[in-house]
Design a protein around this motif. Structure first.
Motif, PDB file in Angstrom:
ATOM      1  N   PHE A  50      53.260 -23.758 -27.121  1.00 41.69           N
ATOM      2  CA  PHE A  50      53.044 -24.098 -28.524  1.00 41.69           C
ATOM      3  C   PHE A  50      52.381 -22.940 -29.267  1.00 41.69           C
ATOM      4  O   PHE A  50      51.494 -22.277 -28.739  1.00 41.69           O
ATOM      5  CB  PHE A  50      52.195 -25.361 -28.648  1.00 41.69           C
ATOM      6  CG  PHE A  50      52.744 -26.518 -27.861  1.00 41.69           C
ATOM      7  CD1 PHE A  50      53.988 -27.052 -28.186  1.00 41.69           C
ATOM      8  CD2 PHE A  50      52.053 -27.049 -26.795  1.00 41.69           C
ATOM      9  CE1 PHE A  50      54.510 -28.107 -27.451  1.00 41.69           C
ATOM     10  CE2 PHE A  50      52.557 -28.105 -26.063  1.00 41.69           C
ATOM     11  CZ  PHE A  50      53.802 -28.637 -26.392  1.00 41.69           C
ATOM     12  N   THR A  51      52.823 -22.735 -30.496  1.00 42.14           N
ATOM     13  CA  THR A  51      52.370 -21.608 -31.299  1.00 42.14           C
ATOM     14  C   THR A  51      51.970 -22.095 -32.682  1.00 42.14           C
ATOM     15  O   THR A  51      52.474 -23.108 -33.159  1.00 42.14           O
ATOM     16  CB  THR A  51      53.499 -20.564 -31.434  1.00 42.14           C
ATOM     17  OG1 THR A  51      53.949 -20.185 -30.132  1.00 42.14           O
ATOM     18  CG2 THR A  51      53.039 -19.331 -32.181  1.00 42.14           C
ATOM     19  N   ASN A  52      51.066 -21.356 -33.318  1.00 45.61           N
ATOM     20  CA  ASN A  52      50.730 -21.630 -34.714  1.00 45.61           C
ATOM     21  C   ASN A  52      51.851 -21.084 -35.589  1.00 45.61           C
ATOM     22  O   ASN A  52      51.983 -19.877 -35.780  1.00 45.61           O
ATOM     23  CB  ASN A  52      49.399 -20.972 -35.078  1.00 45.61           C
ATOM     24  CG  ASN A  52      48.933 -21.346 -36.474  1.00 45.61           C
ATOM     25  OD1 ASN A  52      49.719 -21.785 -37.330  1.00 45.61           O
ATOM     26  ND2 ASN A  52      47.646 -21.170 -36.733  1.00 45.61           N
ATOM     27  N   GLY A  53      52.682 -21.976 -36.123  1.00 47.04           N
ATOM     28  CA  GLY A  53      53.829 -21.556 -36.909  1.00 47.04           C
ATOM     29  C   GLY A  53      53.470 -20.835 -38.187  1.00 47.04           C
ATOM     30  O   GLY A  53      54.294 -20.090 -38.737  1.00 47.04           O
ATOM     31  N   HIS A  54      52.241 -21.017 -38.662  1.00 46.77           N
ATOM     32  CA  HIS A  54      51.819 -20.337 -39.886  1.00 46.77           C
ATOM     33  C   HIS A  54      51.483 -18.868 -39.636  1.00 46.77           C
ATOM     34  O   HIS A  54      51.234 -18.119 -40.578  1.00 46.77           O
ATOM     35  CB  HIS A  54      50.607 -21.051 -40.492  1.00 46.77           C
ATOM     36  CG  HIS A  54      50.885 -22.479 -40.872  1.00 46.77           C
ATOM     37  ND1 HIS A  54      51.710 -22.828 -41.920  1.00 46.77           N
ATOM     38  CD2 HIS A  54      50.463 -23.645 -40.322  1.00 46.77           C
ATOM     39  CE1 HIS A  54      51.775 -24.148 -42.011  1.00 46.77           C
ATOM     40  NE2 HIS A  54      51.041 -24.667 -41.049  1.00 46.77           N
ATOM     41  N   ILE A  62      59.758 -26.015 -34.711  1.00 49.51           N
ATOM     42  CA  ILE A  62      60.000 -27.375 -34.238  1.00 49.51           C
ATOM     43  C   ILE A  62      58.648 -28.044 -34.038  1.00 49.51           C
ATOM     44  O   ILE A  62      57.829 -27.575 -33.241  1.00 49.51           O
ATOM     45  CB  ILE A  62      60.783 -27.385 -32.918  1.00 49.51           C
ATOM     46  CG1 ILE A  62      62.047 -26.528 -33.014  1.00 49.51           C
ATOM     47  CG2 ILE A  62      61.127 -28.811 -32.503  1.00 49.51           C
ATOM     48  CD1 ILE A  62      62.696 -26.236 -31.676  1.00 49.51           C
ATOM     49  N   GLY A  63      58.424 -29.129 -34.766  1.00 44.93           N
ATOM     50  CA  GLY A  63      57.149 -29.814 -34.662  1.00 44.93           C
ATOM     51  C   GLY A  63      57.329 -31.316 -34.572  1.00 44.93           C
ATOM     52  O   GLY A  63      58.447 -31.834 -34.584  1.00 44.93           O
ATOM     53  N   SER A  64      56.218 -32.024 -34.486  1.00 44.14           N
ATOM     54  CA  SER A  64      56.235 -33.483 -34.448  1.00 44.14           C
ATOM     55  C   SER A  64      54.999 -33.999 -35.160  1.00 44.14           C
ATOM     56  O   SER A  64      53.893 -33.483 -34.963  1.00 44.14           O
ATOM     57  CB  SER A  64      56.247 -33.994 -33.004  1.00 44.14           C
ATOM     58  OG  SER A  64      56.049 -35.397 -32.970  1.00 44.14           O
ATOM     59  N   VAL A  65      55.179 -35.027 -35.987  1.00 45.54           N
ATOM     60  CA  VAL A  65      54.042 -35.621 -36.689  1.00 45.54           C
ATOM     61  C   VAL A  65      53.104 -36.316 -35.718  1.00 45.54           C
ATOM     62  O   VAL A  65      51.959 -36.604 -36.054  1.00 45.54           O
ATOM     63  CB  VAL A  65      54.522 -36.624 -37.763  1.00 45.54           C
ATOM     64  CG1 VAL A  65      55.310 -35.923 -38.843  1.00 45.54           C
ATOM     65  CG2 VAL A  65      55.356 -37.744 -37.133  1.00 45.54           C
ATOM     66  N   PRO A  68      51.965 -32.244 -30.395  1.00 44.73           N
ATOM     67  CA  PRO A  68      52.819 -31.481 -29.484  1.00 44.73           C
ATOM     68  C   PRO A  68      53.250 -32.215 -28.238  1.00 44.73           C
ATOM     69  O   PRO A  68      54.293 -31.899 -27.668  1.00 44.73           O
ATOM     70  CB  PRO A  68      51.950 -30.252 -29.139  1.00 44.73           C
ATOM     71  CG  PRO A  68      50.541 -30.681 -29.400  1.00 44.73           C
ATOM     72  CD  PRO A  68      50.627 -31.628 -30.561  1.00 44.73           C
ATOM     73  N   SER A  69      52.487 -33.207 -27.800  1.00 46.67           N
ATOM     74  CA  SER A  69      52.864 -33.929 -26.582  1.00 46.67           C
ATOM     75  C   SER A  69      54.146 -34.734 -26.768  1.00 46.67           C
ATOM     76  O   SER A  69      54.758 -35.161 -25.800  1.00 46.67           O
ATOM     77  CB  SER A  69      51.734 -34.857 -26.130  1.00 46.67           C
ATOM     78  OG  SER A  69      51.489 -35.859 -27.093  1.00 46.67           O
ATOM     79  N   HIS A  70      54.582 -34.929 -28.018  1.00 47.26           N
ATOM     80  CA  HIS A  70      55.815 -35.678 -28.287  1.00 47.26           C
ATOM     81  C   HIS A  70      57.017 -34.744 -28.453  1.00 47.26           C
ATOM     82  O   HIS A  70      58.093 -35.195 -28.855  1.00 47.26           O
ATOM     83  CB  HIS A  70      55.653 -36.534 -29.539  1.00 47.26           C
ATOM     84  CG  HIS A  70      54.755 -37.711 -29.350  1.00 47.26           C
ATOM     85  ND1 HIS A  70      55.209 -38.966 -29.033  1.00 47.26           N
ATOM     86  CD2 HIS A  70      53.401 -37.812 -29.387  1.00 47.26           C
ATOM     87  CE1 HIS A  70      54.192 -39.804 -28.911  1.00 47.26           C
ATOM     88  NE2 HIS A  70      53.083 -39.118 -29.124  1.00 47.26           N
ATOM     89  N   CYS A 108      53.324 -25.963 -32.714  1.00 49.60           N
ATOM     90  CA  CYS A 108      54.757 -26.228 -32.723  1.00 49.60           C
ATOM     91  C   CYS A 108      55.476 -25.216 -31.841  1.00 49.60           C
ATOM     92  O   CYS A 108      54.869 -24.310 -31.271  1.00 49.60           O
ATOM     93  CB  CYS A 108      55.301 -26.192 -34.152  1.00 49.60           C
ATOM     94  SG  CYS A 108      55.166 -24.582 -34.959  1.00 49.60           S
ATOM     95  N   VAL A 109      56.777 -25.397 -31.711  1.00 45.90           N
ATOM     96  CA  VAL A 109      57.627 -24.478 -30.964  1.00 45.90           C
ATOM     97  C   VAL A 109      58.277 -23.534 -31.968  1.00 45.90           C
ATOM     98  O   VAL A 109      58.853 -23.982 -32.962  1.00 45.90           O
ATOM     99  CB  VAL A 109      58.695 -25.241 -30.164  1.00 45.90           C
ATOM    100  CG1 VAL A 109      59.581 -24.271 -29.393  1.00 45.90           C
ATOM    101  CG2 VAL A 109      58.037 -26.243 -29.214  1.00 45.90           C
ATOM    102  N   CYS A 110      58.180 -22.231 -31.723  1.00 38.44           N
ATOM    103  CA  CYS A 110      58.654 -21.236 -32.681  1.00 38.44           C
ATOM    104  C   CYS A 110      59.840 -20.442 -32.143  1.00 38.44           C
ATOM    105  O   CYS A 110      59.840 -20.032 -30.982  1.00 38.44           O
ATOM    106  CB  CYS A 110      57.537 -20.255 -33.035  1.00 38.44           C
ATOM    107  SG  CYS A 110      56.146 -21.003 -33.903  1.00 38.44           S
ATOM    108  N   VAL A 111      60.816 -20.222 -33.013  1.00 35.41           N
ATOM    109  CA  VAL A 111      61.963 -19.373 -32.706  1.00 35.41           C
ATOM    110  C   VAL A 111      61.977 -18.245 -33.745  1.00 35.41           C
ATOM    111  O   VAL A 111      62.495 -18.426 -34.844  1.00 35.41           O
ATOM    112  CB  VAL A 111      63.287 -20.149 -32.757  1.00 35.41           C
ATOM    113  CG1 VAL A 111      64.457 -19.231 -32.378  1.00 35.41           C
ATOM    114  CG2 VAL A 111      63.241 -21.371 -31.847  1.00 35.41           C
ATOM    115  N   PRO A 112      61.387 -17.078 -33.450  1.00 38.16           N
ATOM    116  CA  PRO A 112      61.393 -15.964 -34.419  1.00 38.16           C
ATOM    117  C   PRO A 112      62.827 -15.518 -34.702  1.00 38.16           C
ATOM    118  O   PRO A 112      63.640 -15.392 -33.795  1.00 38.16           O
ATOM    119  CB  PRO A 112      60.594 -14.873 -33.699  1.00 38.16           C
ATOM    120  CG  PRO A 112      59.788 -15.590 -32.662  1.00 38.16           C
ATOM    121  CD  PRO A 112      60.648 -16.747 -32.228  1.00 38.16           C
ATOM    122  N   LEU A 113      63.120 -15.265 -35.971  1.00 35.95           N
ATOM    123  CA  LEU A 113      64.482 -14.940 -36.366  1.00 35.95           C
ATOM    124  C   LEU A 113      64.620 -13.574 -37.044  1.00 35.95           C
ATOM    125  O   LEU A 113      65.741 -13.146 -37.318  1.00 35.95           O
ATOM    126  CB  LEU A 113      65.028 -16.022 -37.307  1.00 35.95           C
ATOM    127  CG  LEU A 113      65.153 -17.424 -36.693  1.00 35.95           C
ATOM    128  CD1 LEU A 113      65.503 -18.440 -37.763  1.00 35.95           C
ATOM    129  CD2 LEU A 113      66.204 -17.434 -35.588  1.00 35.95           C
TER     130      LEU A 113
END
Length: 214
Positions: A50-54, A62-65, A68-70, A108-113
């Motif tokens: 998990f990464t800080n998307g900001h 990719i996140g979840s309200v 992260p465990s979900h 969240c899960v990050c995919v750098p583009l």
């Protein structure tokens, strides 16, 4: 899920525990002897998926309200995706239209583009993302219609990604192609990490039975 996970080798098995636990005074859960390590068996830290998307520029997030465990299983009722700009502001399509979140995507899960060296792409990304986000098709009134076609937040993100790929002279990616190439490998890693984490919470350790478990 704030504790760091470590892995060590003992009795020819990979054993996982939390780094806050003092393994030097614990018994091996396999042989029940006091733990001793050679150089090759010393505990190593397991990277958290998990990464800080900001803090990740120009990325698919990719996140979840529910936290992260979900994120362990792909579930449309729990998973939400967005796109960060070069300043870490996260654009995401919701029932109220396109939101621009300055917080809330810290785990969240990050995919750098966008490669770090492509400053031209970064600048173009920010301008185009803002322009894209105010298009009529992403109005709040269209959300139900987009959801009926299985689009919503994922469709918003992938449509923009393909627009940027077109501007960069690259072919578009279908949803299956993008998911298979960028999302599923990361989600598999996340699921494995979450399973290990929950096992440690329950039993105090996790023992890998096969190579697939690691």
């Amino acid at each position: 899920m704030e504790k760091a996970v470590i892995k060590y080798r003992h009795c020819a098995r990979d054993v996982y525990s939390f780094s806050s636990d003092d393994v030097s005074v614990r018994q091996c859960p396999v042989c029940h002897q006091t733990l001793t390590f050679g150089l090759l068996e010393a505990p190593v830290a397991i990277p958290c998926p998990f990464t800080n998307g900001h803090k990740v520029s120009c990325a698919f997030l990719i996140g979840s309200v529910h936290g992260p465990s979900h994120l362990g299983e792909w579930n449309d009722t729990e998973i939400h995706v967005g796109l960060s700009n070069s300043e870490g502001l996260v654009y995401n399509y919701t029932l109220s239209g396109v939101r621009r979140d300055a917080h809330g995507w810290e785990r969240c899960v990050c995919v750098p583009l966008a490669p770090p060296g492509r400053r031209d792409l970064w600048e173009s990304w920010d301008i185009k993302l803002e322009q894209f986000s105010i298009l009529p098709e992403w109005a709040s009134e269209r959300f139900a219609e987009e959801r009926a076609f299985g689009s919503c937040c994922y469709g918003f993100a992938l449509t923009f990604i393909n627009h940027m790929r077109w501007l960069d002279g690259k072919a578009s990616l279908s949803r299956d192609e993008f998911t298979g190439r960028h999302v599923l490998p990361r989600m598999k890693t996340v699921s494995q990490y979450i399973n290990i984490y929950h096992a440690i919470l329950q039993h105090g350790f996790y023992i890998a039975n096969t190579p697939d478990d690691t």
